[in-house]
Every structure is written in structure tokens, then in C-alpha cells.
Design an enzyme around this catalytic site. Sequence first.
Site, PDB file in Angstrom:
ATOM      1  N   HIS B  19     -31.924  50.059  26.586  1.00 50.58           N
ATOM      2  CA  HIS B  19     -33.144  50.385  27.329  1.00 50.58           C
ATOM      3  C   HIS B  19     -32.833  50.052  28.780  1.00 50.58           C
ATOM      4  O   HIS B  19     -32.508  48.920  29.112  1.00 50.58           O
ATOM      5  CB  HIS B  19     -34.338  49.574  26.800  1.00 50.58           C
ATOM      6  CG  HIS B  19     -34.699  49.926  25.391  1.00 50.58           C
ATOM      7  ND1 HIS B  19     -34.933  48.989  24.410  1.00 50.58           N
ATOM      8  CD2 HIS B  19     -34.860  51.135  24.790  1.00 50.58           C
ATOM      9  CE1 HIS B  19     -35.223  49.597  23.269  1.00 50.58           C
ATOM     10  NE2 HIS B  19     -35.176  50.907  23.481  1.00 50.58           N
ATOM     11  N   GLU B  22     -34.170  46.844  30.703  1.00 48.83           N
ATOM     12  CA  GLU B  22     -34.049  45.503  30.124  1.00 48.83           C
ATOM     13  C   GLU B  22     -32.784  44.897  30.729  1.00 48.83           C
ATOM     14  O   GLU B  22     -31.665  45.178  30.325  1.00 48.83           O
ATOM     15  CB  GLU B  22     -34.036  45.589  28.588  1.00 48.83           C
ATOM     16  CG  GLU B  22     -35.394  46.080  28.073  1.00 48.83           C
ATOM     17  CD  GLU B  22     -35.492  46.302  26.567  1.00 48.83           C
ATOM     18  OE1 GLU B  22     -34.603  45.840  25.828  1.00 48.83           O
ATOM     19  OE2 GLU B  22     -36.474  46.958  26.140  1.00 48.83           O
ATOM     20  N   HIS B 113     -31.010  42.944  24.423  1.00 49.02           N
ATOM     21  CA  HIS B 113     -32.332  43.453  24.783  1.00 49.02           C
ATOM     22  C   HIS B 113     -33.193  42.369  25.396  1.00 49.02           C
ATOM     23  O   HIS B 113     -32.929  41.177  25.222  1.00 49.02           O
ATOM     24  CB  HIS B 113     -33.047  43.979  23.527  1.00 49.02           C
ATOM     25  CG  HIS B 113     -32.518  45.279  23.045  1.00 49.02           C
ATOM     26  ND1 HIS B 113     -33.067  46.494  23.388  1.00 49.02           N
ATOM     27  CD2 HIS B 113     -31.463  45.557  22.242  1.00 49.02           C
ATOM     28  CE1 HIS B 113     -32.379  47.473  22.819  1.00 49.02           C
ATOM     29  NE2 HIS B 113     -31.406  46.933  22.118  1.00 49.02           N
ATOM     30  N   GLU B 174     -32.250  39.607  21.289  1.00 46.39           N
ATOM     31  CA  GLU B 174     -33.506  39.923  21.974  1.00 46.39           C
ATOM     32  C   GLU B 174     -34.007  38.668  22.684  1.00 46.39           C
ATOM     33  O   GLU B 174     -34.266  37.646  22.029  1.00 46.39           O
ATOM     34  CB  GLU B 174     -34.533  40.377  20.921  1.00 46.39           C
ATOM     35  CG  GLU B 174     -35.861  40.842  21.462  1.00 46.39           C
ATOM     36  CD  GLU B 174     -35.881  42.333  21.819  1.00 46.39           C
ATOM     37  OE1 GLU B 174     -35.537  43.154  20.956  1.00 46.39           O
ATOM     38  OE2 GLU B 174     -36.263  42.661  22.956  1.00 46.39           O
TER      39      GLU B 174
END
EC number: 3.5.1.114
Lengths: 313, 310
Positions: B19, B22, B113, B174
Site C-alpha cells: 500500500h 504505508e 504494513h 503490521e
Amino acid sequence: MSSCNNSACLNEARRVAIFGGTHGNEMSGVTLVNLWVKNSAEIQRKGVETKPFITNPKAVEKCTRYVDTDLNRAFTPENLSAPGGDNLPYEVQRAQEINRIFGPKESPDAYDVIFDLHNTTSNMGCTLILESSNDHFNLQMMHYIKKAIAPASCLVLLNEHPLLKYSTSRSVAKHPVGLEVGPQPQGVLRSNIFEAMRVILKHALDFIELFNEGMEFPPCTVEAFRVLERIDYPRDANGNIIAMVHPNLQDCDWEPLNPGDPMFQTFDGKTIHYHGSGTVYPTFINEAAYYEKQQAFVTTRREALVASAIRKV
Amino acid sequence: MEHVSLPPLSRVAICGGTHGNEMSGVYMVKEMQKQKVHRTESVSITTVLSNPRAVDACRRYMETDLNRCFTDALLSAPITDSTPYELRRAQELNAQLGPKGSPEAVDLLCDIHNTTANMGMCLIFYSLDWITLHIYNYIQSKMTSAPVRAIQMDIPISEAYSLESVGKRGISIEVGPQPNGVTRADIFNMAKEAVDLTLEWLQKLNSGSTFEGGEVEAYTLVKSVDYPRDPTTNDITAAIHPQLQDNDFKLLKPGDPIFLSFSGETVKHEGEELYPLFVNECAYYEKKIAFHLAKKVTLAFPSISVKKED
């Protein structure tokens, strides 16, 4: 402004606007204005016409800051008088339209007050942005708001810097007021941030109602932070960012930054220190939208602004 | 559980910018490429900026979410002129780091992420795998800067849609909370520590260390909850309640507040006690998710070491 018995006499503020979505991904303003467009009961005050307005609907729809160019930098004299209609960038067309409805900027027909609602990813809390230290009406309003929400805090940022000042949406009005509340990520709606903005607006509108009813506001001092300079990220020869805001500075908006304090951390772990000549108060620390504007944070100095007494004419 | 022996893990991929907004992964991959990090002693490292166009534009994606493009079906779909950019890119990444499900795939794929939710450090992985559980166990035992948690996606690999499913094993790292487009040093440092510890563990495994088995807790998704919406306009009518906001992984009981409407009403949680995660993740508004709800499971894993060559 005329002077009557040591008070500045100002016209009633009859026409007020509340702008949301000047940046389409700053959600508190978008949500509040959409609410009030549907039901404006909460923002009605006796003797005041208060108009809620989404300034950048295309950006709001895409949940993006802007489509072609930053609307909150677009209200320059060149843009406002540019010919070209549909060929102009979307936001320049919007600026001209907003100037028609709420201005013309710097004319007697302009709206009295415009509140422009913004969010920031910086840990700025509730901030009121002032564009002129001579706007006694705004100074008195900000003083009123600060007192009303105490002990909760609401700080005043003054951007009068000849080079760093920019042509905002709200600058169309006689008394432009920026409301900046953070931290909130772009595209996210946080309940506490939303409610804080709502409360500030409530007090702001109360102030206007009281002023219009004839209340006199005695002279007062307003503590403000005056913008000094913009500090960019360290970059390499190709313009790529090579460091991040240091963990010791991150989230420390409004706290003193002294010469020698850590300022940036490179990606490979080294610290870069602040080497200014004195203590400054940084703000807009690590605002997402400012990476492209070459700004890691701005420095400010504390100043006590004096507001004359005011009452309506 | 019986001890498990396996061949050394010699090929790792570190991916960022799946993404494009990010930022921890974007800058980590760029820094590793600048420092020319190609290998440790026993592990070759491929660093990849997964979605370069989205990274340049600082957007999550250009046409479609890249991290939903890695199902078997999408990876084998024919490419036409109208195929979205991210679907093409997914097939390129699959050719480079996979192919998914084949012996040529990298041994481990780590995809970095960020989330706007207050989730600290989370390792997300698909079905049960001893390697990923050991890595989680190792990182959790060494990292002190934030709580480390694991989320297990209970989806068969063929339907697994995210990038890390391309590797023989995959972990999504994440880290949050961090706004889109922002690089926080504390969050970057956490993500870097997780990557460094992963490489360190692999190096130790390949050098002959035995890692003891044990048990770890993980979360598995049960369902997701959307925002309350206006039935006619579909507009959101409430925000995550202040008592739920930033309280990812704090057990949600029936009666606990979950939303505060714009007109001041509180909406409460109904149903079983579950753990909320991805609370107020920016990218999930369009996916109609205010938060996920998960249950805690305990996963046992055996001791492992590499097979000794005869």
C-alpha cells in the site's frame, strides 16, 4: 474601525460561514458540515445567518486532500481573477465560485466571519489560526473561546509571516478563523476530535451572538504562537527524504525545542540535532500533507497579543 | 509434539509499499536497497517495492487494492488491455517471488504494513506453520518496545488474497498506529526491529540452532462490524465510541459501548465476548468495516532445527 469611548466599534457580524472539506480527507469538518447542511438547528443564533458549506466536494467524494491543487492555497489575487473557466484547475474554479458566494475578498460585501474546519496528523490539540494580529474581533473571539473551554486547552497560532502566509479559503471573509484539531489520520473520523471541534464552534457562535446583542468585551491579552520559519526534512542530493522526525520531537507540538535537542533520526539510526540560535516552539510536527510542501514542522515564538475593547456600532 | 527437521531457509523477500501510503515499509525497503542489503551469511534477501506507482503517488492503490490480488484465481487470470494495474503487478510479483504454491517460491515473504489502528506490532499469517509461529515466538520474546501479537487468517491458501501467501511461508508485519502518508520514527524502528529479528532467527536456524517448541496465543477473525449508516443515503451516522477507540485487543463484552452517534446515542456490543482489532482503520471505511472481532486461540508448535546434511 472607529473608536467610541476607548472601544473599537465594529459592525455586527451578520453573515457567518462554516467551511468543511477544504481538504477532502479531513473528516471532522466534512462530517460536521454535512450534518448541519441537513439540520442546522445547532448552529443557529439570533440575528446571525450561519451557512455551512462544503468547499471542495470533488475532493470530499474521493476522500483526498485535493483533486488538482490545494484549495487552501488557491485564493491568490491571480487565481481569483484568472480567465479560462472550465480549463482552470478544479480548485481554482472552486476558489472563484467561493469568492463569488462569500466575497468578493477585501470588499464590503464579503462575509463577516468564516470558520474553516481542518484536521492535522500533528499532535496540536485544538488550535485556532489567526491571520492578522490587528484583527481585534478575532482576538476577542479567541480569548472568549479559550476561557469557555478551560481547563481544556485551545491554543492560538498566528501566521502573519510575509513569506509563509498563504491564501486560504477563509481569507475571503473580513474575519477569517482557522480551526485545526489533531491528531487525526487523514480519512479517519475520531469521536473525541469531532466533539472537540463541535464544542469550539458552539462557543464561537455564542460569542458572535453576544457581540451582536451589544455586549462589550474589555481589553484583553491573548497568548499566541507566531510562526517563524519552516523546517524541511533532511534530504539527499536527489531530494529524497533521509530522516524522520526524532522520537523525542514527535508529538511534542508547542513544547520548547532548545539548541542541541534531537530533531531528526536518519533511517540508519543517527540523530540530527536542532542548531537554531534560541528556544523555539515547534508545531505542525509531522503533518502528512506537508511532506510535499517541504515542511517537517514550523517554529514559532510565544507572544502576548493585545486586543482592544470591542463593541458593536 | 515431535521434533521437526527441515531444510535450511535460504531465500527471503522483504516487501514494502504494497500500500503506497504505508510508509514504514516504503522507507525500510528503500533504505535496504540503498545499503545494498542482499544477504546475511546464510540467507539471500530480495527487497521489493511492491506497488511503485502507488508509492510515487503516496496512495493506497491506483486502481484496485494490490493486497487483495493474490488468490489463485486472480493470479492465473488472463491479462487484457483493461486489466487494472495492480492485477498485472500481482502477476509480476508472483513470477518474481513465487510462483505461489511452487517449489521456486521464496522460503519466507515478509510484507510490511502500517495501520491507523492502535495495534502495536502484529504478525499476520495464514494457516498453521511452524516457521511463522517460531518467528512470532522469537520476536515476542525479544521485543520490548510494544506488545507483539499474532493474527491467524483462517483461509485456505488457494483463496489467500494477500502478497505474503506467494512465499512458501509468509508473514505480514503490521505496525500501528500511524496515519497514511506519515513516517513515525517509533513505528519505523519497531518494524525494523521485527525484520532484523526475523533475519536473525533465520540465520540461527540455518546455523544449526534448535528452537524449543511451546505454545503461543493468537487471534483468529470471527467477523467484522460496519458503521451504523443512514438507510437512505448510506452515510455513516456514528463514530467509533471513545471507549473503544485505541482499545484494540481489549476484550469487548456485551453492553460495552462501540459507537457514539452524531446525535449523542451510544450503540452497544451485543453477542459473545470477542477481541476487537483494526479499530478505525482508515482503509476499511470503503470496505464497510469499522472493526474486526476475533477470538483467542492457543497454538502449540514443536521444536525445530535444520536437517543435518550427511
